[in-house]
Design a protein around this motif. Structure first.
Motif, PDB file in Angstrom:
ATOM      1  N   ALA A 138      18.480   4.121  18.315  1.00  0.00           N
ATOM      2  CA  ALA A 138      19.276   2.981  17.876  1.00  0.00           C
ATOM      3  C   ALA A 138      19.679   3.185  16.431  1.00  0.00           C
ATOM      4  O   ALA A 138      19.114   4.016  15.719  1.00  0.00           O
ATOM      5  CB  ALA A 138      18.479   1.680  18.028  1.00  0.00           C
ATOM      6  N   THR A 139      20.668   2.412  15.998  1.00  0.00           N
ATOM      7  CA  THR A 139      21.168   2.515  14.636  1.00  0.00           C
ATOM      8  C   THR A 139      20.339   1.661  13.696  1.00  0.00           C
ATOM      9  O   THR A 139      19.992   0.513  14.016  1.00  0.00           O
ATOM     10  CB  THR A 139      22.635   2.065  14.570  1.00  0.00           C
ATOM     11  N   HIS A 143      20.703  -4.255   7.139  1.00  0.00           N
ATOM     12  CA  HIS A 143      19.710  -5.326   7.029  1.00  0.00           C
ATOM     13  C   HIS A 143      18.314  -4.800   7.336  1.00  0.00           C
ATOM     14  O   HIS A 143      17.340  -5.142   6.644  1.00  0.00           O
ATOM     15  CB  HIS A 143      20.061  -6.464   7.989  1.00  0.00           C
ATOM     16  N   LEU A 144      18.198  -3.955   8.357  1.00  0.00           N
ATOM     17  CA  LEU A 144      16.901  -3.387   8.704  1.00  0.00           C
ATOM     18  C   LEU A 144      16.394  -2.486   7.585  1.00  0.00           C
ATOM     19  O   LEU A 144      15.208  -2.533   7.226  1.00  0.00           O
ATOM     20  CB  LEU A 144      17.014  -2.606  10.013  1.00  0.00           C
ATOM     21  N   ARG A 145      17.256  -1.672   7.014  1.00  0.00           N
ATOM     22  CA  ARG A 145      16.855  -0.803   5.908  1.00  0.00           C
ATOM     23  C   ARG A 145      16.364  -1.622   4.720  1.00  0.00           C
ATOM     24  O   ARG A 145      15.339  -1.302   4.109  1.00  0.00           O
ATOM     25  CB  ARG A 145      18.018   0.092   5.485  1.00  0.00           C
ATOM     26  N   ILE A 172      14.944   7.490   8.140  1.00  0.00           N
ATOM     27  CA  ILE A 172      14.559   6.390   9.021  1.00  0.00           C
ATOM     28  C   ILE A 172      15.037   6.710  10.426  1.00  0.00           C
ATOM     29  O   ILE A 172      16.161   7.161  10.628  1.00  0.00           O
ATOM     30  CB  ILE A 172      15.132   5.039   8.530  1.00  0.00           C
ATOM     31  N   ARG A 173      14.148   6.519  11.392  1.00  0.00           N
ATOM     32  CA  ARG A 173      14.447   6.795  12.794  1.00  0.00           C
ATOM     33  C   ARG A 173      14.093   5.558  13.607  1.00  0.00           C
ATOM     34  O   ARG A 173      12.997   5.016  13.472  1.00  0.00           O
ATOM     35  CB  ARG A 173      13.642   8.009  13.274  1.00  0.00           C
ATOM     36  N   LEU A 182      12.438  -3.080  18.125  1.00  0.00           N
ATOM     37  CA  LEU A 182      12.753  -1.705  17.764  1.00  0.00           C
ATOM     38  C   LEU A 182      11.510  -1.027  17.216  1.00  0.00           C
ATOM     39  O   LEU A 182      10.727  -1.635  16.475  1.00  0.00           O
ATOM     40  CB  LEU A 182      13.851  -1.671  16.687  1.00  0.00           C
ATOM     41  N   LEU A 183      11.344   0.239  17.583  1.00  0.00           N
ATOM     42  CA  LEU A 183      10.291   1.070  17.020  1.00  0.00           C
ATOM     43  C   LEU A 183      10.887   1.817  15.836  1.00  0.00           C
ATOM     44  O   LEU A 183      11.858   2.559  15.989  1.00  0.00           O
ATOM     45  CB  LEU A 183       9.785   2.052  18.072  1.00  0.00           C
TER      46      LEU A 183
END
Length: 226
Positions: A138-139, A143-145, A172-173, A182-183
């Motif tokens: 997934a991308t 926001h996640l970063r 980041i993966r 999300l993992l």
């Protein structure tokens, strides 16, 4: 599933599998002498079947609660399928568990593996590691970063209160888990000013629906000199 490769800090990198780290300091402080890899467990039993000698060290329900508690304060449903037990000291046993868990009502069940150390009555027990397997890549959104960088900075500041930490994500993966979670596996550099820089490895579970972390574990590697 393809073969995985373990590196420092018990983080499996560049793979759809990740180990969520729990209680490694408790493992080290306990002075437990773990048997060499490949040593057969003392007992292995499918859960739900009648106990046969040697009797399992704990009941299925108590072990399921132990694994679920590693997600506290968030709830998780856990169903064990197999447990292996082997003595690691006169008092303690290493438990290797396999099963499935569900992170939210209506979400898909996810396979997991876990390791825990416990006394014979499970009066004192610690989950050492919990392994989840991601699915499709997934991308990593902006926001996640940002959320990952800020949470890591908060955790480092909490642990090293006298040293303000600056965090830079270097890799980041992200992989999907159940359509909602999300993992996340990440590498970072944590700067501690004049005290130097450390490499950080993160394994976490992000809840996209609620926009918060269900789990967030990290480990620091050696500090760069100079």
């Amino acid at each position: 599933m393809t073969a995985t490769h373990r590196v420092e800090a018990r983080v499996i990198r560049h793979s759809s599998t990740a180990v969520l780290l729990v209680g490694l300091l408790a493992w080290a402080a306990g002075g437990i002498a773990v048997r060499p890899a490949g040593t057969a467990a003392e007992s292995v039993w499918p859960v739900g079947e009648p106990d046969a000698p040697p009797r399992p060290v704990a009941t299925q329900a108590r072990l399921e609660r132990l694994v679920a508690a590693s997600f506290a304060p968030h709830a998780a449903a856990v169903e064990l399928e197999q447990v292996a037990s082997e003595p690691v000291s006169l008092r303690d046993r290493l438990l290797r568990m396999q099963g499935r868990l569900r992170l939210a009502e209506g979400a898909a069940w996810l396979p997991f593996r876990a390791e825990a150390v416990a006394d014979a009555g499970l009066e004192e027990a610690t989950v050492l590691a919990l392994t989840l397997e991601g699915e499709a890549p997934a991308t990593a959104s902006a926001h996640l970063r940002d959320a990952l960088r800020e949470r890591l900075r908060e955790r480092l500041t909490g642990e090293f209160a006298a040293q303000a930490a600056e965090v830079e994500l270097t890799d980041i993966r992200v992989r999907t888990l159940d359509g909602r979670h999300l993992l996340v596996q990440a590498d970072a550099r944590a700067g501690f000013g004049a005290d130097g820089t450390a490499r950080a490895e993160v394994v976490a579970v992000w809840d996209e629906g609620a926009a918060h972390w269900r789990r967030f574990e990290y480990a620091l590697a050696a500090v760069d000199e100079g």
